[in-house]
Design a protein around this motif. Structure first.
Motif, PDB file in Angstrom:
ATOM      1  N   ASN A   3       0.844  -1.195   0.000  1.00  0.00           N
ATOM      2  CA  ASN A   3       0.000   0.000   0.000  1.00  0.00           C
ATOM      3  C   ASN A   3       0.881   1.248   0.000  1.00  0.00           C
ATOM      4  O   ASN A   3       1.496   1.576   1.011  1.00  0.00           O
ATOM      5  N   VAL A   4       0.930   1.913  -1.140  1.00  0.00           N
ATOM      6  CA  VAL A   4       1.807   3.071  -1.322  1.00  0.00           C
ATOM      7  C   VAL A   4       0.947   4.338  -1.349  1.00  0.00           C
ATOM      8  O   VAL A   4       0.010   4.444  -2.140  1.00  0.00           O
ATOM      9  N   LEU A   5       1.281   5.275  -0.477  1.00  0.00           N
ATOM     10  CA  LEU A   5       0.567   6.550  -0.394  1.00  0.00           C
ATOM     11  C   LEU A   5       1.472   7.647  -0.944  1.00  0.00           C
ATOM     12  O   LEU A   5       2.617   7.783  -0.522  1.00  0.00           O
ATOM     13  N   VAL A   6       0.957   8.426  -1.895  1.00  0.00           N
ATOM     14  CA  VAL A   6       1.744   9.518  -2.459  1.00  0.00           C
ATOM     15  C   VAL A   6       1.001  10.836  -2.252  1.00  0.00           C
ATOM     16  O   VAL A   6      -0.217  10.918  -2.443  1.00  0.00           O
ATOM     17  N   LEU A   7       1.754  11.855  -1.859  1.00  0.00           N
ATOM     18  CA  LEU A   7       1.200  13.194  -1.707  1.00  0.00           C
ATOM     19  C   LEU A   7       1.017  13.825  -3.083  1.00  0.00           C
ATOM     20  O   LEU A   7       1.971  13.929  -3.864  1.00  0.00           O
ATOM     21  N   ILE A   8      -0.210  14.223  -3.374  1.00  0.00           N
ATOM     22  CA  ILE A   8      -0.508  14.946  -4.608  1.00  0.00           C
ATOM     23  C   ILE A   8      -0.778  16.402  -4.237  1.00  0.00           C
ATOM     24  O   ILE A   8      -1.636  16.702  -3.406  1.00  0.00           O
ATOM     25  N   HIS A   9      -0.023  17.286  -4.864  1.00  0.00           N
ATOM     26  CA  HIS A   9      -0.175  18.728  -4.637  1.00  0.00           C
ATOM     27  C   HIS A   9       0.549  19.392  -5.792  1.00  0.00           C
ATOM     28  O   HIS A   9       1.644  18.985  -6.172  1.00  0.00           O
ATOM     29  N   ASP A  10      -0.057  20.393  -6.377  1.00  0.00           N
ATOM     30  CA  ASP A  10       0.484  21.001  -7.594  1.00  0.00           C
ATOM     31  C   ASP A  10       1.677  21.891  -7.255  1.00  0.00           C
ATOM     32  O   ASP A  10       1.547  23.101  -7.081  1.00  0.00           O
ATOM     33  N   ASP A  11       2.855  21.266  -7.143  1.00  0.00           N
ATOM     34  CA  ASP A  11       4.079  21.998  -6.838  1.00  0.00           C
ATOM     35  C   ASP A  11       5.222  21.423  -7.658  1.00  0.00           C
ATOM     36  O   ASP A  11       5.035  20.482  -8.438  1.00  0.00           O
ATOM     37  N   ALA A  12       6.419  21.955  -7.466  1.00  0.00           N
ATOM     38  CA  ALA A  12       7.557  21.585  -8.301  1.00  0.00           C
ATOM     39  C   ALA A  12       8.019  20.147  -8.109  1.00  0.00           C
ATOM     40  O   ALA A  12       8.699  19.592  -8.971  1.00  0.00           O
ATOM     41  N   GLY A  13       7.669  19.518  -7.006  1.00  0.00           N
ATOM     42  CA  GLY A  13       8.121  18.155  -6.754  1.00  0.00           C
ATOM     43  C   GLY A  13       7.122  17.076  -7.099  1.00  0.00           C
ATOM     44  O   GLY A  13       7.419  15.890  -6.950  1.00  0.00           O
ATOM     45  N   GLN A  14       5.935  17.466  -7.576  1.00  0.00           N
ATOM     46  CA  GLN A  14       4.879  16.479  -7.772  1.00  0.00           C
ATOM     47  C   GLN A  14       5.255  15.399  -8.783  1.00  0.00           C
ATOM     48  O   GLN A  14       4.997  14.212  -8.560  1.00  0.00           O
ATOM     49  N   GLU A  15       5.867  15.770  -9.898  1.00  0.00           N
ATOM     50  CA  GLU A  15       6.199  14.781 -10.929  1.00  0.00           C
ATOM     51  C   GLU A  15       7.167  13.734 -10.386  1.00  0.00           C
ATOM     52  O   GLU A  15       6.996  12.537 -10.632  1.00  0.00           O
ATOM     53  N   ALA A  16       8.179  14.175  -9.641  1.00  0.00           N
ATOM     54  CA  ALA A  16       9.141  13.234  -9.072  1.00  0.00           C
ATOM     55  C   ALA A  16       8.465  12.295  -8.086  1.00  0.00           C
ATOM     56  O   ALA A  16       8.715  11.089  -8.083  1.00  0.00           O
ATOM     57  N   ARG A  17       7.586  12.840  -7.225  1.00  0.00           N
ATOM     58  CA  ARG A  17       6.870  12.008  -6.261  1.00  0.00           C
ATOM     59  C   ARG A  17       6.011  10.968  -6.971  1.00  0.00           C
ATOM     60  O   ARG A  17       6.024   9.786  -6.618  1.00  0.00           O
TER      61      ARG A  17
END
Length: 266
Positions: A3-17
Motif C-alpha cells: 500500500n503506497v501513499l503519495v502526496l498529490i499537490h500542484d508543486d515543483a516536486g509532484q512529478e518526481a513524487r
C-alpha cells in the motif's frame, strides 16, 4: 509493502513524487493511493479578512481540481491499481491522517527549485508523527530504480533497524545491497547482526566499516556514489528534529542535499 501513499499537490516536486510512487507500486505489485491535498491559505490577520481567505481557498481548490483531472487521465494508462482521496488542510497533517493503512509514503526530501511548500519540514513532520516509512525523493528525480543497488547507512540504532525491516521488500528486489557503518558504533545492534537478519530474508549484503574522516553524511554520499547506489536506506532522527536543527544531524543534511532517493524510518 503493498500500500503506497503519495502526496498529490500542484508543486515543483509532484512529478518526481508521482513517478517514484508509480515505479515502487509497479515493482511491488501494490496499490497506489493518491492523496490530493488542498493546502489552507496563510492569511495575515486583518489584511484580507475572511472573504480574502475564501477567495484564496477557492483558487487553491480550482488548481487542484485541474491537477486531479490531468493526473487521473495519466493514471488510467499507467497499468497500476490506484485510488484517489481528497483532503484540505496542512500537508503533513493530512498525510499523517491518511497513513494508517499505508506501508510506504512518497514525498520529496526538499524542493530545490521553489521555497514553498517547505517539503523538508513536511517530511520531518511525517517521519516523527507516524510509524510509516517514507520514500523521500529529490524534486528532479526521474524515476525510482527498484532493481538498482541499495546502500544502507548503519549506526546500530533502533531507527536504523526499523528502516531495514520496513525496506526489506524493496531490498529483496535490489541488484545488490551494501550495508555501511561509518566510524565506531556507540551502542545498539552490531552491523553483523543486521547483515544476518538480511541473510535470513535471502538478501546477502556486502558489509563495510568505513573510517569517519569527514562528516557522516558526506561519507555516506561519497560511498553511495562509489557503489553506484540507486537509493539509500537509513534510520531518521536519532535525536529530536529540533535538536538536529540546532546542532546539525545526518537526517537533516541528507534531506537537504542528497541527490538520491532516501528510504527513512523513525
Amino acid at each position: 509493502m503493498k500500500n503506497v501513499l503519495v502526496l498529490i499537490h500542484d508543486d515543483a516536486g509532484q512529478e518526481a513524487r508521482l513517478q517514484a510512487a508509480l515505479d515502487v507500486t509497479r515493482a511491488l505489485g501494490g496499490h497506489l493511493r493518491c492523496l490530493d491535498v488542498v493546502e489552507m491559505p496563510m492569511v495575515v490577520d486583518g489584511l484580507y479578512g475572511g472573504a480574502g481567505e475564501m477567495v484564496l481557498l477557492q483558487d487553491a481548490r480550482s488548481r487542484e481540481r485541474a491537477n486531479k483531472a490531468r493526473l487521473s487521465e495519466r493514471l488510467a494508462h499507467e497499468g497500476v491499481a490506484w485510488s484517489w482521496a481528497d483532503s484540505v488542510g496542512d500537508l503533513a497533517a493530512c498525510v499523517v491522517d491518511a497513513a494508517a493503512t499505508a506501508d510506504l509514503i512518497v514525498v520529496n526530501r526538499k524542493l530545490d527549485s521553489f521555497p514553498a511548500p517547505d517539503m523538508r519540514a513536511v517530511t520531518t513532520a511525517i517521519l516523527t508523527d507516524c510509524d510509516t516509512p517514507v520514500l523521500a525523493v529529490p524534486d528532479d528525480c526521474p524515476r525510482f530504480d527498484a532493481a538498482g543497488l541499495a546502500l544502507i547507512g548503519w549506526d546500530g540504532s533502533a531507527q536504523a533497524m526499523t528502516a531495514l525491516q520496513r525496506a526489506q521488500p524493496l531490498l529483496a528486489l535490489a541488484g545488490a545491497v551494501r550495508i555501511v557503518q561509518i566510524g565506531e558504533r556507540d551502542a545498539g545492534i552490531a552491523i553483523e547482526e543486521a547483515a544476518q537478519w538480511l541473510s535470513r530474508h535471502d538478501i546477502a549484503p556486502e558489509v563495510a566499516m568505513l573510517p569517519r574522516e569527514n562528516g557522516i553524511a558526506d561519507t555516506l554520499h561519497a560511498e553511495a556514489r562509489r557503489f553506484g547506489a540507486a537509493y539509500v536506506v537509513m534510520g531518521a532522527y536519532k535525536h529530536r528534529p529540533t535538536t538536529e536543527a540546532l546542532f546539525g544531524g545526518v537526517t537533516r543534511t541528507m534531506l537537504t542535499s542528497s541527490s538520491l532517493p532516501l528510504i527513512l524510518a523513525h
